[in-house]
Design an enzyme around this catalytic site. Sequence first.
Site, PDB file in Angstrom:
ATOM      1  N   HIS A 470       0.977  -1.278  -0.001  1.00 51.74           N
ATOM      2  CA  HIS A 470      -0.027   0.151  -0.041  1.00 51.74           C
ATOM      3  C   HIS A 470       0.895   1.460   0.074  1.00 51.74           C
ATOM      4  CE1 HIS A 470      -3.419   2.258   1.814  1.00 51.74           C
ATOM      5  NE2 HIS A 470      -2.360   3.156   2.104  1.00 51.74           N
ATOM      6  N   GLU A 471       1.876   1.363   0.743  1.00 46.88           N
ATOM      7  CA  GLU A 471       2.575   2.479   1.110  1.00 46.88           C
ATOM      8  C   GLU A 471       3.535   2.534  -0.304  1.00 46.88           C
ATOM      9  OE1 GLU A 471       1.601   4.606   3.131  1.00 46.88           O
ATOM     10  OE2 GLU A 471       0.692   3.445   4.651  1.00 46.88           O
ATOM     11  N   HIS A 475       0.738   4.295  -2.802  1.00 45.22           N
ATOM     12  CA  HIS A 475       0.937   5.539  -2.857  1.00 45.22           C
ATOM     13  C   HIS A 475       2.186   6.082  -3.756  1.00 45.22           C
ATOM     14  CE1 HIS A 475      -2.137   6.217  -0.135  1.00 45.22           C
ATOM     15  NE2 HIS A 475      -1.758   5.816   0.962  1.00 45.22           N
ATOM     16  N   GLU A 528      -6.350   6.585  -1.216  1.00 42.97           N
ATOM     17  CA  GLU A 528      -6.164   5.310  -0.205  1.00 42.97           C
ATOM     18  C   GLU A 528      -6.843   4.168  -0.825  1.00 42.97           C
ATOM     19  OE1 GLU A 528      -4.635   5.198   2.390  1.00 42.97           O
ATOM     20  OE2 GLU A 528      -4.235   7.623   2.607  1.00 42.97           O
TER      21      GLU A 528
END
EC number: 3.4.14.4
Length: 757
Positions: A470-471, A475, A528
Site C-alpha cells: 500500500h505505502e 502511494h 487510499e
Amino acid sequence: MGEPEAGSEFAMRAAAAAGPMADAQYILPNDIGVFSLDCREAFRLLSPTERLYAHHLSRAAWYGGLAVLLQTSPEAPYIYALLSRLFRAQDPDQLRQLALAEGLTEEEYQAFLVYAAGIYSNMGNYKSFGDTKFVPNLPKEKLERVILGSKAAGQHPEEVRSLWQTCGELMFSLEPRLRHLGLGKEGITTYFSGDCTMEDAKLAQDFLDSQNLSAYNTRLFKGVLEDGQPCYEVRLASVLGAEPALHSEMTSKLKSYEFRGSHFQVTRGDYAPILQKVVEHLEKAKAYAANSRQEQMLAQYIESFTQGSIEAHKRGSRFWIQDKGPIVESYIGFIESYRDPFGSRGEFEGFVAMVNKAMSAKFECLVASAEQLLKELPWPPAFEKDKFLTPDFTSLDVLTFSGSGIPAGINIPNYDDLRQTDGFKNVSLGNVLAVAYATQREKLTFLEEEDKDLYIRWKGPSFDVQVGLHELLGHGSGKLFVQDEKGAFNFDQETVINPETGEQIQSWYRSGETWDSKFSTIASSYEECRAESVGLYLCLNPQVLEIFGFKGADAEDVIYVNWLNMVRAGLLALEFYTPETSSWRQAHMQARFVILRVLLEAGEGLVTVTPTTGADGRPDARVRLDRDKIRPVGKPALERFLRKLQVLKSTGDVAGGRALYEGYAAVTDAPPECFLTLRDTVLLRKESRKLIVQPNTRLEGSEVQLLEYEASAAGLIRSFSERFPEDGPELEEVLIQLATADARFWRFPSENPSGQA
C-alpha cells in the site's frame, strides 16, 4: 475585516439538545481496549546523543500537537484545559474517592476516565477515525459535582467554574449539526468559520491556487464588509504575526487582494505561541543531529513554522527524503488533510521513532524489487513516473506520535511536486501494528466460524504485506500529467493514448494545481482506495510473498486473509457513513467499502454478504469470500478498476473521477445487499477503536529517561498529566486565549472565561 455577530446560539441550542444518556455511537464504552506502545528495547539501543535528539524532537511534536485542539472544535481547547487542571491537582485514583463521595457509581467514574482518555487520545472531542463526536457516558449533573467539588476548583474556583460554563453544555450536546465534523450545515469544523459553505471553500482554493499559496497550513475565516460584500481572512500558521519582519518569501504575500468580486486578506500568526515552543525544541534538537542533512532539514522546518512558509517545509522535506536510514526517524508539520471537510488543509502531527532492523530488511528487499513490480500494475508505462526514485522504507517503533491518531504506515511527504521529482519515504510503524493485530476471537464479527482461527493467525502477517505494498507501490506509483508555468508538458501529447478511451490525452494539471486542490473532497479517499487496491492486486505475486517469507500453503493463506480482511473492512466501513447527509466521515473506510462494491460487482460468487440472526437473537451478517475465485474473478475486476482509477488521476479528470468513485461509494438499500439496513447491524455490533498510551521522555541532567505508563484509561491520563511538567498551566492559558480570540467565528461562547481574554 468585518466580524460575525457574537452570541451564544450554539451553547443555548446545545443545552436544549443534551439528553440524559447518549446513543451508543456517540460514547466510548467502559471496556474500550487500551494498549501501551512498547518501544523500551528500541530506545535502550539508542546512544546518549540519539536519545537527546529523540527527546527534543518529541517535545516539539507534543507541543505542536496541541494545535490539533484548535483545529477540531470550538470547545475542544476548553475541555482539554479543564481536564488537565482537574488531573494535575488530583490523579485519577485521588479523584475517584471524591467522585464516589459525590454519588457517582464505579461505572460512571470509569465512563468519565474513558471520556478524558478519549479527549487526550484524539486531541479533541471528535474521533480521529470517523470524525464523530463522543460525549461523556454519565449524567451531566453528576460530572458537574465532581468538577466543582474537585481540588482544582478549590484552588481556582472562578477559573474552573468559568471553563465548565464555557464547555459543559457543548461537551454533552448531540444537536444534529454537532454530531460530526463537516462544513456549513453538514457539521462543525474549525478549519473554517461557522458561516463558511462548500462554495466559500472552493472560492478560497481557487484564490490560493491563483497566488501559488498552499492550503496546508491555513484556516479560513469569513466576514462581511460595511457594504455587505463578503471578505475572507486566510490565516497562515506561524510564530510571526503582523509585526514588521525582515523580508522573506512570505512577507510579500501578506496583504489584501480582490478576487472574483470578493475581498481576501492573507495574514499569519495562527497558533503562534504553540509553534514558538515547537521551534525552540527543533533548535535544541539541531545540536544532536546525526548529519548535516538533518541539521538543514530542521533549519527549514524552523523557517517554515516561524514564517508560515510551506515552501520552506518542502525544502526541509527534500533534506528529509535524502536522509536515508537514520537511526532516529521523524517528521513534523501540517501533514494529513483527512479532517478538512474540503480536503486540503493539513492537521498538525509529529512523530519520532526508532528503526526495527529485522522487519526493515524485508522492506528493503521489497524496495529492491519495486521497479519490476511497478511493471505488473495494470496501466501503460506512460502513466508511471519517468524514473522510480528509490525510497527509504523502514519499519519503526514509535516513541512519540502527536496529533489526533496514530496510523499503521505512512508514505510522505504529501507534496505532489516533491513526490514526482524528489521521491518519498515509506514507514511501517511496527509497534503500532502489534497493537492493531490484537484480535480477540469473541469480538471478531461478521466472519464464518471456520474462517476465524485462520484470520487470527494470519491477520498480522497479511497486514505487514498489505501495508508494505500500500505505502511503497500504492502511494508510490503513478504519474500526474502536468503542464508547467512555461507551457511545457511532462508527457508526449502526440503519442500518449488514454487506454480507457483510445484517444489522446484531453486533460491534465495546470501550474499551481495539485491532486488535493483538484479532487478536493474525494482526493484522500480516492487515493487510499488506489493504494489499497494495489496492495490486494500485488499480494497475488509469489515474489512479493517470498520477500516476507511465505511460500506454498502459507502464502495462499496470507492472500486469502488479506482479501478477506478487506471485504470485511468494507462492511465495517458502514459505521463511518452518515445517511442524513449521504456522506462518508473516514477516507480509508470509504475506500474499503468501494473495494467491497467492486468485488461484489465482479459476481460469480466471489464475495457474498448475507444478513443473519446472531446467537443472541439480534441482527447479524456474514461475509464470505470464495478463495478459489480470487485469481480468476477478483484479479481481473480489480485490474479494470485500478486502471480506471489511475487514468482518471493521471489526467486530472475530476468529473470522470467523481462519477466513478461516488458511484461505488453510494450507500443504498437496493437488494441484494441492502447496505443501509446492514449499517444498523454494523452499528449494533461495532467495536470501538483502541486507545494507545504513549510514553514520555524526561531530561535528567544530561540523560534522557523513558517514562512508561499502564495500559488503562487512568494510565493514558497520567501520561498527559506528566507531558508538560514545566509549563502545563501556561499552555492551557495559551489554548484558552487562542480559542477565545476566535470564538466569535462560531457564535460561541457568549462570554470569555474570566480573566482569560
